[in-house]
Design an enzyme around this catalytic site. Structure first.
Site, PDB file in Angstrom:
ATOM      1  N   CYS B 333       4.055   3.216   8.782  1.00  0.00           N
ATOM      2  CA  CYS B 333       3.444   2.298   7.794  1.00  0.00           C
ATOM      3  C   CYS B 333       4.010   0.892   7.898  1.00  0.00           C
ATOM      4  O   CYS B 333       3.978   0.135   6.928  1.00  0.00           O
ATOM      5  CB  CYS B 333       3.583   2.821   6.365  1.00  0.00           C
ATOM      6  SG  CYS B 333       2.755   4.383   6.100  1.00  0.00           S
ATOM      7  N   ALA B 334       4.543   0.544   9.052  1.00  0.00           N
ATOM      8  CA  ALA B 334       5.098  -0.801   9.244  1.00  0.00           C
ATOM      9  C   ALA B 334       4.514  -1.384  10.539  1.00  0.00           C
ATOM     10  O   ALA B 334       5.214  -1.541  11.541  1.00  0.00           O
ATOM     11  CB  ALA B 334       6.616  -0.747   9.300  1.00  0.00           C
TER      12      ALA B 334
END
Lengths: 98, 373
Positions: B333-334
């Protein structure tokens, strides 16, 4: 043996086409060899759980743990529905012979 | 080694939970629900007790703490409740998780506001030169992560936020990867707001999170509704924490978090020290394997790496199915961080142990990577 289900593996990698194929029986060495056909098969029998991997000439990769009732298929990026449907049909047919 | 299970995904959610957490959750669920608990000073119920103990842990006041469903909810409440206006400049970083990036990106599109990202320097740290240059443009908000969920690097938040405040900005800290791992004192870090989940480093139940809001900051209510108190008012009550807490709270979850905090308080330094040793051993072990590249220089027990010639999906499958290791693969999620580190879209493999992970576990994990590399 019968193919009982196919499920897309959702992960956070954009554009990945990974699917899990479920069967009503376990994949033993003989069945794996039939499934592999002309693909390049590799066993990791020394892992705590015996992994196998089949690499097909079109870039598709099949992976699983021996004696489990499922395996995972990684289609190459950009592959379409037709290729996946053809693979699934072939899986079902081969499983039916085992 | 056969059939061994090893959990190395504590950066997502901790396992096992801290001692006493499960029992506290069960105890709470087996009893009839009691008073509402949104009275910040109320000590008689589970929510009040958790809030007071959190306040002691963070050296904050109970009324500065809103209890949420996780860091994502807390960050959304902060970003959306700050009253940002069209044209406002917001600074964030390429290190952020989507729980910061997405609420900000939404406002960038809908308000619209101007969103700028602090890049990495050639050492993999935030580029302070770019940061200081952008501060001259007077941002309304600076939102940054305390610790990266990809590289495990800890940002020098106190200094960065001091400069932000000097420039007139509000400061929002995402402490999801540091809470429970290192001492967290939002006020000392110059954070006006700080968000974290209860189920990562703290070892509490999933579905718990906290938003610290300094008394000097007044956020608009993002959610409005029942509070169990002041029901005659047509509007959400003004005072904290009622202002930011609407609806029936997750009392069993916070009873569990309260038990987790009891395990953590007074032991933060020793936890940090033990985890530093575990992280060092893991990094050294992985670096001894040909073809392994570690992303950044982890200071937290968050170690992401790639293996030359292997997709992280392939490696992750071998680790989980072949060796029984639960780890995270992909972008975590980055996405911007992976772009900055040159591993987008393939992502990376992440091992995130905790202080409960043994050195034998680390040896097993390193040996597993050696055998698949």
């Amino acid at each position: 043996m019968k193919l009982t289900g196919v499920e897309k593996v959702e992960n956070c990698i954009a554009g990945d086409f990974v699917y899990r194929y479920f069967f009503d029986g376990p994949w033993k060495k003989k069945g794996i060899q039939i499934m592999a056909g002309t693909g390049n098969i590799k066993y990791y029998a020394d892992f705590p759980r015996p992994l196998y991997e089949v690499r097909f000439s079109d870039g598709t990769i099949l992976k699983g743990v021996e004696s489990e009732r499922e395996f995972r298929v990684i289609f190459k990026r950009g592959s379409g529905d037709l290729e996946r449907e053809a693979f699934q049909k072939r899986c079902g047919e081969i499983a039916g012979t085992i | 080694m056969k059939d061994r299970e090893l959990y190395l995904n504590n950066a997502a959610a901790s396992f096992p939970l801290a001692p006493g957490v499960t029992q506290a959750v069960i105890r709470s669920m087996e009893n009839p629900p009691r008073v509402s608990g949104r009275d910040a000073l109320g000590a008689e119920d589970e929510l009040g007790e958790c809030r007071r103990n959190l306040a002691l842990l963070l050296e904050a006041r109970p009324e500065e703490l809103a209890l949420c469903s996780g860091a994502t909810a807390a960050l959304n409440i902060a970003v959306l409740g700050l009253g940002l206006r069209p044209g406002d400049l917001v600074l964030t970083t390429v290190m952020e998780h989507n729980s910061v990036l997405r609420p900000l990106s939404r406002l960038e599109k809908t308000l619209p506001l101007r969103l700028e990202y602090i890049p990495l320097d050639d050492q993999g740290n935030l580029d302070t030169g770019v940061y200081e240059k952008l501060l001259r443009e007077k941002p309304r908000l600076v939102a940054l992560t305390h610790g990266s969920n990809v590289t495990g690097v800890i940002n020098p938040v106190t200094e960065l936020f001091e400069k932000a405040r000097d420039a007139g900005a509000r400061t929002l800290l995402d402490a999801s990867q540091t809470a429970g791992h290192i001492p967290l004192r939002p006020a000392a870090l110059n954070a006006d707001m700080a968000a974290f989940s209860g189920y990562k480093g703290l070892g509490g139940p999933r579905g718990t999170g906290v938003l610290y809001v300094a008394s000097s900051i007044k956020l608009e209510s993002v959610f409005t509704g029942g509070t169990g108190l002041k029901s005659d008012s047509p509007l959400q009550p003004e005072e904290m924490p009622l202002r930011l807490e609407a609806g029936t709270p997750n009392t069993p979850g916070f009873a569990g978090l309260n038990a987790a905090i009891a395990c953590c308080r007074g032991k933060e330094e020793s936890i940090a020290e033990k985890e530093a040793g575990i992280t060092r051993a893991l990094v050294e072990g992985l670096l001894s394997i040909r073809g392994v590249r570690i992303l950044g220089r982890p200071a937290l027990p968050v170690v992401s790496f790639t293996i030359e010639g292997q997709s992280c999906e392939e490696a992750g499958f071998a680790l989980s199915e072949g060796f029984g290791i639960s780890c995270r693969t992909g972008l975590h999620c980055a996405p911007l961080m992976h772009r900055a580190l040159g591993c987008f879209p393939g992502g990376s493999i992440r091992f995130s142990p905790s202080f409960r992970t043994s050195m034998a576990d680390i040896d097993y994990a390193v040996e597993a990577v050696r055998r698949i590399a």
